[in-house]
Structures are given as C-alpha cells and as structure tokens.
Design an enzyme around this catalytic site. Structure first.
Site, PDB file in Angstrom:
ATOM      1  N   CYS A  96       0.813  -1.229   0.000  1.00  0.00           N
ATOM      2  CA  CYS A  96       0.000   0.000   0.000  1.00  0.00           C
ATOM      3  C   CYS A  96       0.843   1.275   0.000  1.00  0.00           C
ATOM      4  O   CYS A  96       0.339   2.360  -0.288  1.00  0.00           O
ATOM      5  CB  CYS A  96      -0.929  -0.010   1.207  1.00  0.00           C
ATOM      6  SG  CYS A  96      -1.826  -1.550   1.347  1.00  0.00           S
ATOM      7  N   HIS A 236      -3.879   6.587   2.809  1.00  0.00           N
ATOM      8  CA  HIS A 236      -4.232   5.294   2.214  1.00  0.00           C
ATOM      9  C   HIS A 236      -5.630   4.909   2.684  1.00  0.00           C
ATOM     10  O   HIS A 236      -5.982   5.101   3.842  1.00  0.00           O
ATOM     11  CB  HIS A 236      -3.207   4.252   2.669  1.00  0.00           C
ATOM     12  CG  HIS A 236      -3.582   2.851   2.317  1.00  0.00           C
ATOM     13  ND1 HIS A 236      -3.960   2.490   1.048  1.00  0.00           N
ATOM     14  CD2 HIS A 236      -3.639   1.719   3.072  1.00  0.00           C
ATOM     15  CE1 HIS A 236      -4.235   1.198   1.036  1.00  0.00           C
ATOM     16  NE2 HIS A 236      -4.056   0.703   2.248  1.00  0.00           N
ATOM     17  N   ASN A 266     -10.026  -0.959  -0.702  1.00  0.00           N
ATOM     18  CA  ASN A 266      -8.578  -0.818  -0.537  1.00  0.00           C
ATOM     19  C   ASN A 266      -7.898  -1.234  -1.848  1.00  0.00           C
ATOM     20  O   ASN A 266      -7.939  -2.406  -2.208  1.00  0.00           O
ATOM     21  CB  ASN A 266      -8.145  -1.715   0.630  1.00  0.00           C
ATOM     22  CG  ASN A 266      -6.654  -1.638   0.908  1.00  0.00           C
ATOM     23  OD1 ASN A 266      -5.883  -1.124   0.109  1.00  0.00           O
ATOM     24  ND2 ASN A 266      -6.254  -2.170   2.048  1.00  0.00           N
TER      25      ASN A 266
END
Ligand code: UT7
Length: 309
Positions: A96, A236, A266
């Site tokens: 990420c 994020h 996500n």
C-alpha cells in the site's frame, strides 16, 4: 462489485461491511485487463495533464504487488506499452505504500540530478490475489491505478519531505504465504488458500493508526510545517475507522482528510494516487497548498510525503 454482490458469495452483510470498513463498492478489472493495462491508462492521463512528452520521461517507477509477470517487472511492460524510450523503469514492491515510496525515490533521483522527469504509478489488480471464499479479506480490496509526473524546478513548490519505514518482523500479518521460493506453489497450497492474501486485520489496524500518525508528524517536523499549514491529508484508504482514528490522533478536522474508500475499497498502491487525483479534480487542492500523503501496508511498510502543490 457492490456489498450486495458479496452477500451472495460469502457470509456477510452490507451493514457489516459499511459499519466496519466504510466500503460500499469496489472496481474489479475483467479477465482481459492486466495490471499494466490499468497502469498505462493512468500514466497516459498523467502525462496529458502534465504537458510532458513521452521522450522527456527518464524514470518510470511502478508500485505494485500484482505485476503482469514474475519476470520481467511490470514497469518494463508499461514502458513498452507507453513508448517511453528514455526511461529507466522498475517496480517497487511496497504494497500500500508503493506510490509514496516511488515518490520518495523519484524525489531523490531528481534532487541528485540523476533524473529530470519521473512518472510514478501505483497500480493493483488485487482481484487476482484475493480469496473470494474468505470473508475476512475479500470484501476489502479493489483494483485500480493512479499516476503522477514529478519534475524538478526551483519555484519552491514540490516534494518538501518524505519518510519511509518498514518492519519485516510483522510480515506475516499481511502476506501471501505460498508461491514464492520459501513455500513454492503446490496444489495443496492452492486448495488451502495459502496462495492468496492472508491478513490479521485487527492487529494491523492498531499499528497502522500509530505509525501513520508518526509518519505525518515526521514529515511536518522535517519540513518545518505545522499542522495549521496543512491543507489536506490524503491517507491510504484501507478502512474508514483507521482514517477517522488517524484524524483524531493528529487532531485534524475530518474535512481536512480526503476519503473516497466507499467507492473503491482498498486498492493498495493505487489508493493514494487515486485519492490525490480525485481531490485535485474536486478543487480541494490548489497551488501553494501543503498536502500530506500517508500510507501503511504489507511488509509491514509505512511512509509519508509532504508536498507543496
Ligand atoms: O491496506 C493496509 C493494511 N490493511 C489494513 O489496514 C486493514 C486493517 N484492518 C481492518 O481494516 C479491520 O481489522 C477489518 C475490516 C479487516 C476487520 O474489522 P475488525 O473490526 O477488526 O473485525 P475483526 O477482525 O475483529 O472481526 C470481528 C468479527 C469476527 O467474528 P467473531 O470472531 O467476532 O465472531 C469476524 O469473523 O467480524 C467477523 N467478520 C465478518 N463478518 C461479516 C470478518 N469479516 C466479516 C465480513 N462480514 N466480511
């Protein structure tokens, strides 16, 4: 895929997913679309917005954990598909945090004179590595891509500070156990789901909030910018509760934190550049604004960047 689609394939509910994660939909690429195809779409758009030519790009950094192939890098595929004849191209495998680590590397190359114009892309086809029988993980992830062009100038705008950290001791909190050289691919692994994403979500949650806050404070202190001078935090997008807890810890109003998780879930390395792009297009980022990007993910790896737009 909507939450209703997941209600049909695993034991879950729209109510659980929305209240525990903030996610309502995610984008899933079809079988004929590879990671590089999504990266190219984002890179073309970024190049167009920047006004740079293909020839001017001398560095292409691609953040992903879902490359087209084990060999070569996805960046090399994108370089060929885009036609970037003068670019050094490589992948960063920072989950990420891939886009932020890519930005940090590009900034160092440009500051040291080793590159002039860099194209950075965060891209994932997570649907290829998610176990759609595991309700703990499958509802969380989506596919996507986001890209940016970074170039050096002496205006005082640009990347003011970056921060990167990792802790491999916690690598098994978010990993794909099988398929690499430690546990080579086998039919047994595939049958048990060990060749797909495995995650200890609740443990990651706690570390994520603490370390993302530390990462934000680090770049602000390094750049000599205090909280009141930050216009927008672009975090994020893993979980709305993580983002809200981060905002509380930072003592930042929620309206100064960009959130779009409900539409995409996500998307790992793609999440920060997608959010950055949407924030910009919505007029939430103006010239001269101080923007902090921050991410956290598998590795574990976390990082941040403070940019004067
Ligand atoms: O991308 C960067 C790295 N990743 C993250 O930052 C993710 C961080 N973690 C999270 O976002 C959250 O921990 C999750 C969303 C993954 C899980 O939320 P949680 O509040 O931490 O739930 P939990 O894991 O403690 O599970 C609570 C319950 C469990 O049931 P029992 O054992 O209490 O009976 C799970 O089995 O919720 C259950 N559960 C579900 N129920 C319905 C887990 N997934 C689901 C689901 N639908 N999809």
């Amino acid at each position: 895929m909507t939450n209703a689609d997941f209600e049909r394939i695993v034991d879950t509910t729209d109510d659980w997913i929305v209240s525990r994660t903030g996610i309502r939909e995610r984008r899933i690429a079809d079988n004929g679309t590879s990671t590089s195809d999504m990266a190219v779409a984002a890179c073309q758009e970024a190049l167009k917005m920047s006004g740079c030519s293909h020839e001017e790009i001398d560095l292409l950094i691609l953040g992903t954990v879902t490359p087209d192939y084990r060999l070569p890098s996805c960046a090399c595929v994108v370089q060929e598909k885009m036609g970037l004849p003068n670019a050094a191209a490589f992948d960063v495998v920072s989950a990420c945090t891939g886009f932020i680590n890519g930005l940090s590397i590009a900034n160092s190359y440009i500051a040291s004179g080793h590159a002039k114009k860099a194209l950075i892309v965060g891209v994932e086809k997570l649907s290829a590595i998610v176990n759609y029988k595991d309700r703990n993980t499958c509802v969380l992830f989506g596919d996507g891509a986001g890209a940016a062009v970074v170039a050096g100038d002496d205006s005082g705008r640009g990347v003011l500070s970056t921060f990167m950290r990792s802790d491999g001791k916690m690598r098994e909190m978010l990993w794909i156990k099988a398929g690499g050289t430690t546990h080579q691919y086998s039919a047994e692994h595939a049958a048990s789901g060990a060749d797909k994403v495995l995650m200890n979500g609740s443990e990651i949650f706690k570390v994520a909030v603490k370390e993302m806050a530390n990462a934000v404070w680090h770049v602000m202190e390094d750049a000599g910018i205090d909280q009141s001078q930050v216009s927008l935090v672009v975090p994020h997008q893993a979980n709305i509760r993580i983002i809200e807890a981060l905002a509380r810890r930072l003592k930042v109003d929620k309206d100064k934190v960009y959130i779009n998780i409900s539409k995409y879930g996500n998307t790992s390395a793609a999440s920060v550049p997608i959010a950055l792009d949407e924030a910009y297009r919505e007029g939430r980022i103006k010239e001269g604004d101080h923007i902090v990007m921050v991410a956290f993910g598998g590795g574990l790896i976390w990082g941040s960047a403070l940019v004067k737009w």
